[in-house]
Design a protein around this motif. Structure first.
Motif, PDB file in Angstrom:
ATOM      1  N   HIS A   1       4.926   1.588   0.383  1.00 40.68           N
ATOM      2  CA  HIS A   1       5.627   0.447  -0.195  1.00 40.68           C
ATOM      3  C   HIS A   1       7.009   0.877  -0.688  1.00 40.68           C
ATOM      4  O   HIS A   1       7.200   2.031  -1.086  1.00 40.68           O
ATOM      5  CB  HIS A   1       4.802  -0.091  -1.363  1.00 40.68           C
TER       6      HIS A   1
ATOM      7  N   PHE B   1       0.839  -1.188   0.000  1.00 41.44           N
ATOM      8  CA  PHE B   1       0.000   0.000   0.000  1.00 41.44           C
ATOM      9  C   PHE B   1       0.884   1.253   0.000  1.00 41.44           C
ATOM     10  O   PHE B   1       2.033   1.209  -0.411  1.00 41.44           O
ATOM     11  CB  PHE B   1      -0.940  -0.051   1.207  1.00 41.44           C
TER      12      PHE B   1
ATOM     13  N   ARG C   1       2.620   3.728  -3.976  1.00 39.08           N
ATOM     14  CA  ARG C   1       2.658   2.303  -3.613  1.00 39.08           C
ATOM     15  C   ARG C   1       3.723   1.550  -4.420  1.00 39.08           C
ATOM     16  O   ARG C   1       3.545   0.383  -4.760  1.00 39.08           O
ATOM     17  CB  ARG C   1       1.288   1.666  -3.814  1.00 39.08           C
TER      18      ARG C   1
ATOM     19  N   ARG D   1      -3.559  -2.334  -8.498  1.00 37.79           N
ATOM     20  CA  ARG D   1      -2.095  -2.313  -8.580  1.00 37.79           C
ATOM     21  C   ARG D   1      -1.687  -2.633 -10.010  1.00 37.79           C
ATOM     22  O   ARG D   1      -2.115  -3.637 -10.582  1.00 37.79           O
ATOM     23  CB  ARG D   1      -1.516  -3.308  -7.585  1.00 37.79           C
TER      24      ARG D   1
END
Length: 538
Positions: free
Chosen positions: A205, A202, A239, A273
């Motif tokens: 990162h 998240f 992230r 992502r």
């Protein structure tokens, strides 16, 4: 000089991400002049999509690793479980893919699959161990092979991949960040470089780095860790982490990593992502830096003549092949004998299933690739029983999805849990109806129904439009493919965002799909899909 080179067509400007929309945990390998990549697929089937590129920028799905239930049975698999971060490598003329199969136990089961061709078919699974997530394979120049897995563990592997040798050793646990995972080892100038992703997947990162003269350590951390992270909360790439390096034909090094693009600083990432590309620069003291001094670049320059980055989300499918395009994936396994392909297109049989169950479905999905798009499906519906339905879906997981369908008879009209008996008894009106239904946490809300002026077997065009700025869905239909009627429904897409999951940690992003569904104990009709298009909106 760069501007002159761009004008002369000697370099290309690349905009990140290079794999937009629900492509987490990238792993890459180069074989000759070709590049191959795999990413996580969780509960979707076929599993572990394989992509191909010749320029590091434009990627095409060419197959899957897991194409048979005998390789890995996803029946009953909870949302965001199943196939975690896989790794692809090449050794002894074969492609090797290790898959961490997460099934709710404290640890993953590491499965190994091999194939002579990158697109498959791949072998049955070889079980290597039960350990932490995110395994990868490192092939040393002395012929020895190693399995590396989350937490900085190393275990020697048999050269034929049949098993592991000796005991595992944790050689470097990282810098102290949460969830040290996604380890990759590469060797350069006698140094073993071990990379880890830390801090969770998240915000915050990061990618960290260490090195040693021996694969077994001791490893020294890089003095400028993390080598990749996003420090500016206002930037649109957040992230950043979970990276793997690859060297191109000219000797340049690159990192592919995951990241997310929030709509607002610190906000939701509708596309989940995604996969990004960053340049890697080796330093005089034989460390390396990634991107722009350790931060991800939104765009970069590649010195490839004639390189053009293809637009995302420009898709057209008429289902005329003998197999579905590998861009399509089912929610878990498809119901047996539930679909077929012919010159007429894709036929999905109205077999019964519960859309929010963990069993087999007939929900066929593909990823969103942009924040806004317009998608259209053409379907001819041949129902046999009242209550059957077919159409389009916007799907995140069993807790959040939208149905835009043609129904045989008028179904449920109030917000209530799905009930087969009630559904059957409420078929008060004959004929075909257009229906919009929203499911959130098993609760269905019927947003609208409309009587359609078509008969069984006549085509209808369904269109869903997602406005990129407002993030509102609007829905349209047409009975001739030219003039579209608006339903008048405008629905926020926010309920589909991964961060909106209330019951579990959601790792999957929204998808668009096609489906058909029937009623238990009744005769089964079918839907014939003859086209699907998806075009980006700016």
């Amino acid at each position: 000089m760069i501007d002159e080179a761009i004008d002369a067509g000697k370099v290309g400007i690349v905009t990140n991400p290079v794999l937009p929309g629900d492509h987490p945990d990238p792993s890459i390998v180069r074989v000759g002049t070709d590049y191959y990549m795999v990413t996580s697929t969780f509960q979707f089937f076929p599993g572990v999509q394989v992509l191909h590129s010749v320029d590091l920028v434009n990627w095409k799905a060419i197959g899957h690793v897991i194409t048979r239930k005998s390789q890995l049975d996803l029946t009953g698999m909870p949302d965001s479980f199943g196939v975690f971060a896989p790794d692809i490598s090449y050794y002894d003329g074969k492609f090797w893919v290790v898959v961490p199969y997460y099934h709710g136990q404290p640890r993953c089961t590491t499965l190994l699959f091999t194939a002579d061709r990158p697109e498959g078919p791949y072998s049955e699974a070889i079980m290597l161990n039960h350990h932490f997530i995110d395994p990868s394979i490192f092939n040393d120049d002395d012929g020895k092979r190693y399995l590396v897995f989350g937490g900085g563990w190393v275990h020697e592997m048999e050269r034929d991949g049949s098993g592991l040798v000796g005991e595992a050793k944790q050689v470097w646990p990282g810098t102290g960040g949460a969830a040290p995972e996604a380890p990759h080892i590469l060797k350069r100038n006698g140094w073993y470089y071990l990379m880890l992703a830390e801090g969770g997947t998240f915000f915050g990162h990061m990618e960290t780095l260490s090195r040693s003269r021996s694969i077994w350590g001791p490893y020294e951390p890089c003095p400028h860790n993390p080598v990749l992270t996003q420090r500016d909360p206002e930037k649109f790439i957040q992230r950043a982490g979970h990276g793997k390096l690859v060297q191109d034909e000219e000797g340049n090094w690159w990192m592919f990593h995951l990241g997310g693009r929030p709509l607002t600083p610190g906000g939701y990432c509708p596309l989940g992502r995604e996969t990004f590309l960053q340049p890697v620069q080796w330093t005089d003291d034989e460390w390396f830096t990634v991107g722009d001094a350790g931060e991800p670049c939104a765009s970069l320059v590649l010195t490839q003549h004639g390189l053009v980055q293809a637009p995302a989300c420009d898709l057209h499918d008429h289902f005329t092949g003998t197999e579905l395009s590998p861009d399509w994936e089912w929610v878990r396994h498809p119901v047996e004998e539930g679909y077929s392909l012919s010159p007429k297109g894709l036929r999905i049989v109205c077999k019964p299933f519960i859309p929010y169950s963990l069993q087999s479905t007939l929900l066929l999905t593909r990823r969103w690739h942009s924040f806004g798009f317009e998608a259209t499906a053409t379907v001819a519906f041949y129902p046999e029983s009242r209550g059957e339905e077919a159409g389009m879906t916007m799907y995140r997981d069993t807790d959040a999805f939208l149905f835009f369908n043609v129904r045989n008879g008028l179904g449920q009209t109030a917000a209530q849990p799905f009930d087969v008996k009630r559904l059957y008894e409420n078929q008060e009106h004959e004929g075909l109806y257009l229906e919009v239904g929203q499911y959130v946490n098993v609760l269905k809300t019927t947003l609208g129904t409309w009587r359609l002026p078509i008969q069984h077997g006549e085509r209808i065009w369904l269109k869903i439009r997602l406005e990129p700025k407002t993030q509102l869905f609007t829905l349209f239909y047409s009975i001739d493919g030219r003039v579209f009627e608006e339903t008048g429904i405008a629905l926020s897409a926010e309920f589909l965002y991964p961060e909106r999951s209330n019951r579990f940690l959601c790792f999957t992003a929204p998808r668009i799909g096609l489906y058909a569904r029937g009623v238990y104990g009744e005769m089964e009709g079918y839907a014939q899909f003859s086209s699907f298009t998806m075009e980006p909106l700016r």
